[in-house]
Design a protein around this motif. Sequence first.
Motif, mmCIF file in Angstrom:
data_model
loop_
_atom_site.group_PDB
_atom_site.id
_atom_site.type_symbol
_atom_site.label_atom_id
_atom_site.label_comp_id
_atom_site.label_asym_id
_atom_site.label_seq_id
_atom_site.Cartn_x
_atom_site.Cartn_y
_atom_site.Cartn_z
ATOM 1 N N GLU A 224 0.839 -1.207 0.000
ATOM 2 C CA GLU A 224 0.000 0.000 0.000
ATOM 3 C C GLU A 224 0.866 1.246 0.000
ATOM 4 O OE1 GLU A 224 -3.617 0.538 2.726
ATOM 5 O OE2 GLU A 224 -2.626 -1.286 3.408
ATOM 6 N N LEU A 225 1.930 1.180 0.783
ATOM 7 C CA LEU A 225 2.821 2.324 0.917
ATOM 8 C C LEU A 225 3.443 2.672 -0.432
ATOM 9 C CD1 LEU A 225 4.450 4.245 2.843
ATOM 10 C CD2 LEU A 225 6.200 2.498 2.826
ATOM 11 N N LEU A 226 3.971 1.655 -1.113
ATOM 12 C CA LEU A 226 4.633 1.893 -2.391
ATOM 13 C C LEU A 226 3.632 2.441 -3.405
ATOM 14 C CD1 LEU A 226 6.974 -1.197 -2.754
ATOM 15 C CD2 LEU A 226 7.431 0.990 -1.701
ATOM 16 N N ASP A 227 2.420 1.864 -3.397
ATOM 17 C CA ASP A 227 1.401 2.320 -4.343
ATOM 18 C C ASP A 227 1.012 3.768 -4.082
ATOM 19 O OD1 ASP A 227 1.381 -0.047 -5.606
ATOM 20 O OD2 ASP A 227 -0.450 -0.823 -4.673
ATOM 21 N N SER A 228 0.776 4.088 -2.805
ATOM 22 C CA SER A 228 0.251 5.418 -2.529
ATOM 23 C C SER A 228 1.325 6.498 -2.688
ATOM 24 C CB SER A 228 -0.367 5.487 -1.131
ATOM 25 O OG SER A 228 0.632 5.321 -0.162
ATOM 26 N N MET A 229 2.593 6.165 -2.442
ATOM 27 C CA MET A 229 3.634 7.186 -2.573
ATOM 28 C C MET A 229 4.302 7.146 -3.947
ATOM 29 S SD MET A 229 3.384 8.663 0.296
ATOM 30 C CE MET A 229 4.750 9.803 0.458
ATOM 31 N N GLY A 230 4.001 6.135 -4.728
ATOM 32 C CA GLY A 230 4.603 6.041 -6.052
ATOM 33 C C GLY A 230 6.105 5.810 -6.017
ATOM 34 N N ILE A 231 6.575 4.975 -5.105
ATOM 35 C CA ILE A 231 8.001 4.656 -5.061
ATOM 36 C C ILE A 231 8.191 3.164 -5.341
ATOM 37 C CG2 ILE A 231 8.653 6.537 -3.518
ATOM 38 C CD1 ILE A 231 8.576 4.597 -1.217
ATOM 39 N N SER A 232 9.421 2.803 -5.652
ATOM 40 C CA SER A 232 9.680 1.415 -6.028
ATOM 41 C C SER A 232 10.309 0.657 -4.866
ATOM 42 C CB SER A 232 10.621 1.379 -7.224
ATOM 43 O OG SER A 232 11.913 1.779 -6.828
ATOM 44 N N TYR A 233 10.340 -0.668 -4.998
ATOM 45 C CA TYR A 233 11.005 -1.489 -3.991
ATOM 46 C C TYR A 233 12.455 -1.067 -3.841
ATOM 47 C CZ TYR A 233 7.078 -4.688 -3.798
ATOM 48 O OH TYR A 233 5.846 -5.228 -3.608
ATOM 49 N N GLY B 171 12.220 -6.477 -5.744
ATOM 50 C CA GLY B 171 13.193 -5.625 -6.410
ATOM 51 C C GLY B 171 12.555 -4.941 -7.599
ATOM 52 N N ASP B 172 13.300 -4.013 -8.205
ATOM 53 C CA ASP B 172 12.763 -3.346 -9.385
ATOM 54 C C ASP B 172 12.915 -4.257 -10.591
ATOM 55 O OD1 ASP B 172 12.300 -1.295 -7.714
ATOM 56 O OD2 ASP B 172 14.054 -0.108 -8.286
ATOM 57 N N ASP B 173 14.089 -4.860 -10.667
ATOM 58 C CA ASP B 173 14.406 -5.680 -11.817
ATOM 59 C C ASP B 173 14.835 -7.046 -11.280
ATOM 60 O OD1 ASP B 173 15.086 -6.399 -14.364
ATOM 61 O OD2 ASP B 173 16.033 -4.465 -14.787
ATOM 62 N N VAL B 174 14.001 -8.051 -11.469
ATOM 63 C CA VAL B 174 14.283 -9.353 -10.856
ATOM 64 C C VAL B 174 14.426 -10.398 -11.956
ATOM 65 C CG1 VAL B 174 13.474 -11.077 -9.208
ATOM 66 C CG2 VAL B 174 12.920 -8.676 -8.849
ATOM 67 N N ASP B 175 15.535 -11.081 -11.957
ATOM 68 C CA ASP B 175 15.829 -12.043 -13.010
ATOM 69 C C ASP B 175 16.359 -13.310 -12.336
ATOM 70 O OD1 ASP B 175 16.833 -13.459 -15.118
ATOM 71 O OD2 ASP B 175 17.878 -11.781 -16.040
ATOM 72 N N LEU B 176 15.560 -14.366 -12.334
ATOM 73 C CA LEU B 176 15.895 -15.530 -11.505
ATOM 74 C C LEU B 176 16.056 -16.815 -12.298
ATOM 75 C CD1 LEU B 176 13.187 -14.927 -8.745
ATOM 76 C CD2 LEU B 176 15.553 -14.163 -8.663
ATOM 77 N N GLU B 177 16.856 -17.695 -11.736
ATOM 78 C CA GLU B 177 16.948 -19.083 -12.207
ATOM 79 C C GLU B 177 17.041 -19.956 -10.959
ATOM 80 O OE1 GLU B 177 20.302 -19.964 -14.698
ATOM 81 O OE2 GLU B 177 19.511 -18.774 -16.363
ATOM 82 N N ASN B 178 16.537 -21.181 -11.076
ATOM 83 C CA ASN B 178 16.665 -22.152 -9.978
ATOM 84 C C ASN B 178 16.346 -21.572 -8.600
ATOM 85 O OD1 ASN B 178 17.843 -23.688 -12.084
ATOM 86 N ND2 ASN B 178 18.746 -24.959 -10.475
ATOM 87 N N THR B 179 15.230 -20.888 -8.520
ATOM 88 C CA THR B 179 14.883 -20.243 -7.264
ATOM 89 C C THR B 179 13.537 -20.744 -6.759
ATOM 90 O OG1 THR B 179 16.101 -18.269 -7.875
ATOM 91 C CG2 THR B 179 14.437 -18.006 -6.177
#
Lengths: 207, 228
Positions: free
Chosen positions: A10-19, B177-185
């Motif tokens: 919810e936090l990421l969605d509402s603030m528009g930030i990424s993981y 993560g933003d960009d996640v690229d996995l194998e054997n996970t």
Amino acid sequence: MERELISKKELLDSMGISYGQLYRWKRKQLIPEEWFIRKSTFTGQETFFPKDLILTRIDKILNMKDDLSLDQVAGRLSPSLPDYDARKSDLMKRNIVTSVTMQRFAGEDPDQTVYPFEKILFFYVVDKLLQAGDMSMEEGDRLMETMRDHFPKFEGKPCELIFIRKMGVSSFALVSVPSEWHFDGGVRIVARLSMTECIEQLKGILG
Amino acid sequence: MTEIRPDMHINGVSSTPGGHYRSASIDGVIKVEGALQVDGLARMNGVVTVKGDLKAHELEGDGKFKVQGRLSAGTARINGLADVAGSVDGEHMILKGMLSVKGDCAVERFEAEGGFEVGGLLNAGTVDIRLYGRGKAREIGGESIRVRKMARSAWKKIWEWMFPKWNPEMEVDVIEGDDVDLENTIARVVRGNRVVLGPGCRIGRVEYGSELVRHPGAKANEEVKTGA
């Protein structure tokens, strides 16, 4: 008083930030470790945050990030006290603390007295509550005493000031964060101030 | 005023108290009986145990080394086996071998070739893992996360000796993560903006923002597109 929580998603969605941003800020200690609350949900363990704290914090980071580097932001946000002092006359001139408050709580100190950051913080907190009209001058004396005696014990760890009143009798407490308190029915919470927040505000004002 | 710190040189089989040094070079079977802080390069070679926190600007650990407190290093290059009882933080971790951390591991770049076990959160800007053995963490979070299974290498014999019956497989509860690229996970949840699930992945739930690429050899019970 139960703290309202917000889930990570919810936090990421509402603030528009990424993981990525959230994890980077965590690494840089822009978001305190104790705000990451792990809770079991029906889908497994998830992370939650104290809602009001995290929303204002992220707002602040997003605002500051344009002018300051992340490390500078971290310095500004850290709960530790900066090595900063100011003269009594400067505090009044720049209207950081009103002259009424200074008169009452430091009337005997000469104008050129230099106060450390911690002392300025105490004046600032007292001034804040007086200006809000929540507290009388006499109570201010006791607040001053409470902070002087107990605030250093937190050693830079985040804490909150709670000001309660029951049937006209008032009382102050400093508690560590996060914490939950439950009072009996007659108690009114007059003010609840995050000292960490006050430190940040004051750092911002003092520059 | 900055104090000039002494250099530490020690070798053989012995023990030494900890302390604060400019550099440290430790060879042999050595026990450091306390916290050790090094302003420059700390080289550890052999079987080294630090019975406290280890803090170094630069760390090179060859062989087997153990920290009973927390490890904090600007750049850490670990060849061999490392065991940290506390947490790890720093800028850059380059691992060739096996790392085991009880607490969290937070660095800007985490490059691992071999296997690892992180009891808490592995938090890094870039996570680049080439698995020869088993990888395990409670949670992985960061900007770019990449996991590759390595099958063949000139070092294969050594790895097989180091990780006898382990499959090169990673097991995590949550990956974000933003960009996640996995194998054997194997993971309960994978969340990301752009997610690639390669062969050997078994995922409970995938949440993706913009793109999901799933290899036919990857399994995901649930696929959810989130956000706008």
